[in-house]
Design a protein around this motif. Structure first.
Motif, PDB file in Angstrom:
ATOM      1  N   PRO A  98      12.024   7.550   1.616  1.00 37.15           N
ATOM      2  CA  PRO A  98      13.144   8.433   1.960  1.00 37.15           C
ATOM      3  C   PRO A  98      12.805   9.906   1.743  1.00 37.15           C
ATOM      4  CG  PRO A  98      13.854   6.699   0.432  1.00 37.15           C
ATOM      5  CD  PRO A  98      12.368   6.574   0.587  1.00 37.15           C
ATOM      6  N   ARG A  99      11.882  10.160   0.834  1.00 39.44           N
ATOM      7  CA  ARG A  99      11.368  11.518   0.650  1.00 39.44           C
ATOM      8  C   ARG A  99       9.987  11.407   0.027  1.00 39.44           C
ATOM      9  NH1 ARG A  99      11.174  13.340  -4.527  1.00 39.44           N
ATOM     10  NH2 ARG A  99      12.123  11.991  -6.081  1.00 39.44           N
ATOM     11  N   VAL A 103       8.215   1.946  -9.447  1.00 38.00           N
ATOM     12  CA  VAL A 103       8.832   3.152 -10.021  1.00 38.00           C
ATOM     13  C   VAL A 103       8.819   4.284  -9.006  1.00 38.00           C
ATOM     14  CG1 VAL A 103       8.547   4.949 -11.775  1.00 38.00           C
ATOM     15  CG2 VAL A 103       8.316   2.542 -12.417  1.00 38.00           C
ATOM     16  N   LEU A 104       7.699   4.403  -8.320  1.00 36.32           N
ATOM     17  CA  LEU A 104       7.568   5.482  -7.333  1.00 36.32           C
ATOM     18  C   LEU A 104       8.579   5.323  -6.200  1.00 36.32           C
ATOM     19  CD1 LEU A 104       4.387   7.196  -6.161  1.00 36.32           C
ATOM     20  CD2 LEU A 104       5.869   6.261  -4.400  1.00 36.32           C
ATOM     21  N   VAL A 105       8.752   4.099  -5.744  1.00 37.93           N
ATOM     22  CA  VAL A 105       9.720   3.856  -4.662  1.00 37.93           C
ATOM     23  C   VAL A 105      11.138   4.148  -5.154  1.00 37.93           C
ATOM     24  CG1 VAL A 105      10.756   2.076  -3.190  1.00 37.93           C
ATOM     25  CG2 VAL A 105       8.263   2.208  -3.440  1.00 37.93           C
ATOM     26  N   ALA A 106      11.434   3.712  -6.379  1.00 39.67           N
ATOM     27  CA  ALA A 106      12.770   3.979  -6.938  1.00 39.67           C
ATOM     28  C   ALA A 106      13.012   5.484  -7.053  1.00 39.67           C
ATOM     29  CB  ALA A 106      12.904   3.310  -8.306  1.00 39.67           C
ATOM     30  N   GLY A 114       1.112  14.276  -1.739  1.00 39.87           N
ATOM     31  CA  GLY A 114       2.013  13.295  -2.341  1.00 39.87           C
ATOM     32  C   GLY A 114       2.116  12.016  -1.528  1.00 39.87           C
ATOM     33  N   ALA A 115       2.894  11.078  -2.094  1.00 42.58           N
ATOM     34  CA  ALA A 115       3.113   9.779  -1.459  1.00 42.58           C
ATOM     35  C   ALA A 115       4.226   9.904  -0.430  1.00 42.58           C
ATOM     36  CB  ALA A 115       3.478   8.727  -2.499  1.00 42.58           C
ATOM     37  N   VAL A 116       3.974   9.398   0.765  1.00 44.54           N
ATOM     38  CA  VAL A 116       4.941   9.585   1.850  1.00 44.54           C
ATOM     39  C   VAL A 116       5.445   8.294   2.477  1.00 44.54           C
ATOM     40  CG1 VAL A 116       4.215  11.905   2.472  1.00 44.54           C
ATOM     41  CG2 VAL A 116       3.065   9.938   3.504  1.00 44.54           C
ATOM     42  N   GLY A 117       4.722   7.200   2.289  1.00 39.88           N
ATOM     43  CA  GLY A 117       5.141   5.984   2.981  1.00 39.88           C
ATOM     44  C   GLY A 117       4.638   4.724   2.313  1.00 39.88           C
ATOM     45  N   LEU A 118       5.195   3.611   2.790  1.00 38.20           N
ATOM     46  CA  LEU A 118       4.738   2.303   2.356  1.00 38.20           C
ATOM     47  C   LEU A 118       4.076   1.609   3.530  1.00 38.20           C
ATOM     48  CD1 LEU A 118       7.762   1.052   0.234  1.00 38.20           C
ATOM     49  CD2 LEU A 118       5.575   2.009  -0.565  1.00 38.20           C
ATOM     50  N   ALA A 119       3.003   0.918   3.216  1.00 38.46           N
ATOM     51  CA  ALA A 119       2.262   0.191   4.235  1.00 38.46           C
ATOM     52  C   ALA A 119       1.857  -1.142   3.633  1.00 38.46           C
ATOM     53  CB  ALA A 119       1.042   0.999   4.684  1.00 38.46           C
ATOM     54  N   GLU A 120       1.115  -1.913   4.413  1.00 34.44           N
ATOM     55  CA  GLU A 120       0.618  -3.179   3.880  1.00 34.44           C
ATOM     56  C   GLU A 120      -0.742  -3.473   4.476  1.00 34.44           C
ATOM     57  OE1 GLU A 120       3.370  -6.204   4.974  1.00 34.44           O
ATOM     58  OE2 GLU A 120       3.157  -5.849   7.119  1.00 34.44           O
ATOM     59  N   VAL A 121      -1.496  -4.287   3.766  1.00 32.00           N
ATOM     60  CA  VAL A 121      -2.776  -4.744   4.286  1.00 32.00           C
ATOM     61  C   VAL A 121      -2.481  -5.751   5.387  1.00 32.00           C
ATOM     62  CG1 VAL A 121      -4.921  -5.958   3.749  1.00 32.00           C
ATOM     63  CG2 VAL A 121      -3.915  -4.367   2.078  1.00 32.00           C
ATOM     64  N   VAL A 135       0.841  -1.196   0.000  1.00 30.90           N
ATOM     65  CA  VAL A 135       0.000   0.000   0.000  1.00 30.90           C
ATOM     66  C   VAL A 135       0.881   1.252   0.000  1.00 30.90           C
ATOM     67  CG1 VAL A 135      -1.720   1.326   1.308  1.00 30.90           C
ATOM     68  CG2 VAL A 135      -1.841  -1.186   1.279  1.00 30.90           C
ATOM     69  N   ILE A 136       0.591   2.154  -0.916  1.00 33.14           N
ATOM     70  CA  ILE A 136       1.200   3.486  -0.883  1.00 33.14           C
ATOM     71  C   ILE A 136       0.337   4.369   0.004  1.00 33.14           C
ATOM     72  CG2 ILE A 136       1.733   5.557  -2.233  1.00 33.14           C
ATOM     73  CD1 ILE A 136       2.139   3.701  -4.661  1.00 33.14           C
ATOM     74  N   PHE A 137       0.976   5.040   0.944  1.00 32.69           N
ATOM     75  CA  PHE A 137       0.265   5.956   1.841  1.00 32.69           C
ATOM     76  C   PHE A 137       0.429   7.369   1.307  1.00 32.69           C
ATOM     77  CE2 PHE A 137      -0.963   8.293   5.554  1.00 32.69           C
ATOM     78  CZ  PHE A 137      -1.671   7.439   6.377  1.00 32.69           C
ATOM     79  N   TYR A 138      -0.690   7.991   0.977  1.00 26.72           N
ATOM     80  CA  TYR A 138      -0.693   9.280   0.272  1.00 26.72           C
ATOM     81  C   TYR A 138      -1.341  10.358   1.132  1.00 26.72           C
ATOM     82  CZ  TYR A 138      -2.076  12.592  -3.475  1.00 26.72           C
ATOM     83  OH  TYR A 138      -2.272  13.697  -4.262  1.00 26.72           O
ATOM     84  N   HIS A 139      -0.682  11.490   1.197  1.00 25.09           N
ATOM     85  CA  HIS A 139      -1.234  12.625   1.944  1.00 25.09           C
ATOM     86  C   HIS A 139      -2.018  13.537   1.011  1.00 25.09           C
ATOM     87  CE1 HIS A 139       1.648  12.560   5.673  1.00 25.09           C
ATOM     88  NE2 HIS A 139       0.689  11.652   5.742  1.00 25.09           N
TER      89      HIS A 139
END
Length: 178
Positions: free
Chosen positions: A124-125, A162-165, A76-83, A65-69
């Motif tokens: 990381p950002r 791609v977003l994480v990279a 923007g996208a700020v973190g990674l999460a999971e179900v 899961v991408i965590f988006y503000h």
DNA sequence: GCCAACGTTGGC
DNA sequence: GCCAACGTTGGC
């Protein structure tokens, strides 16, 4: 043999699926999720049928899961999460004191469902919406599409990668780890 | 604060 | 079933 699992709309065993959830950081930020007990929270209060269907019918434990503000400056996208759980009825629909109360929902046949979401790690950002829209691949993401208001939506896992990279490079294009 | 986009509601 | 009115979302 006959109809494949895919044709029936089911998931192949081991198939990877990815999602994006939106939250207003003033309401519930990714930092708040990192600070939560077990870094996990029930994703309650979703009152949109399409978003509900994703949680109730398609999400599986372990999905990325991408965590988006949203409604942030910038968004923007700020973190990674999971179900982190199977779907279950959202208890806030039956809580009269909750702003998410739905008196028309039958406890014997609940209308609204949720899953637990667990933080994995902060990016990381932030990857801003502006950057997503400007990127030749990421601009296909639903979140970049005009007028999209879904709070839970599918994301192509290739886009997540791609977003994480991108986040792991600096916004100047350099390797952030270097 | 503004406003476009969108979902829901309810009269007919 | 249509559609106008309304409320909400969310970028800007």
């Amino acid at each position: 043999m006959g109809v494949t699992a895919e044709a029936r709309g089911e998931r192949e065993a081991g198939e990877r699926r990815c999602w994006l959830v939106k939250s207003e950081p003033t309401t519930f930020s990714f930092d708040a999720l990192l600070a939560a007990d077990e870094r996990t929270t029930p994703w309650d209060g979703v009152r949109n049928y399409q978003a509900r269907n994703f949680m109730r019918d398609e999400m599986r434990v372990g999905d990325a899961v991408i965590f988006y503000h949203s409604n942030a400056t910038p968004p923007g996208a700020v973190g990674l999460a999971e179900v982190a759980s199977p779907p279950r009825p959202d208890p806030t629909q039956f809580d009269e004191g909750s702003r998410y109360a739905d008196p028309t929902s039958d406890p014997a046949d609940p209308r609204w469902f949720l899953v637990d979401v667990r933080a994995v790690r902060a990016l990381p950002r932030m990857v801003t919406l502006q950057e997503i829209k400007a990127h030749p691949e990421l601009n296909e993401m639903l979140v970049a599409r005009r007028g999209n208001r879904l709070s839970v939506m599918p994301v192509a896992c290739a886009h997540l990668d791609v977003l994480v990279a991108l986040a792991e490079r600096g916004d100047d294009g350099r390797d952030a780890a270097a």
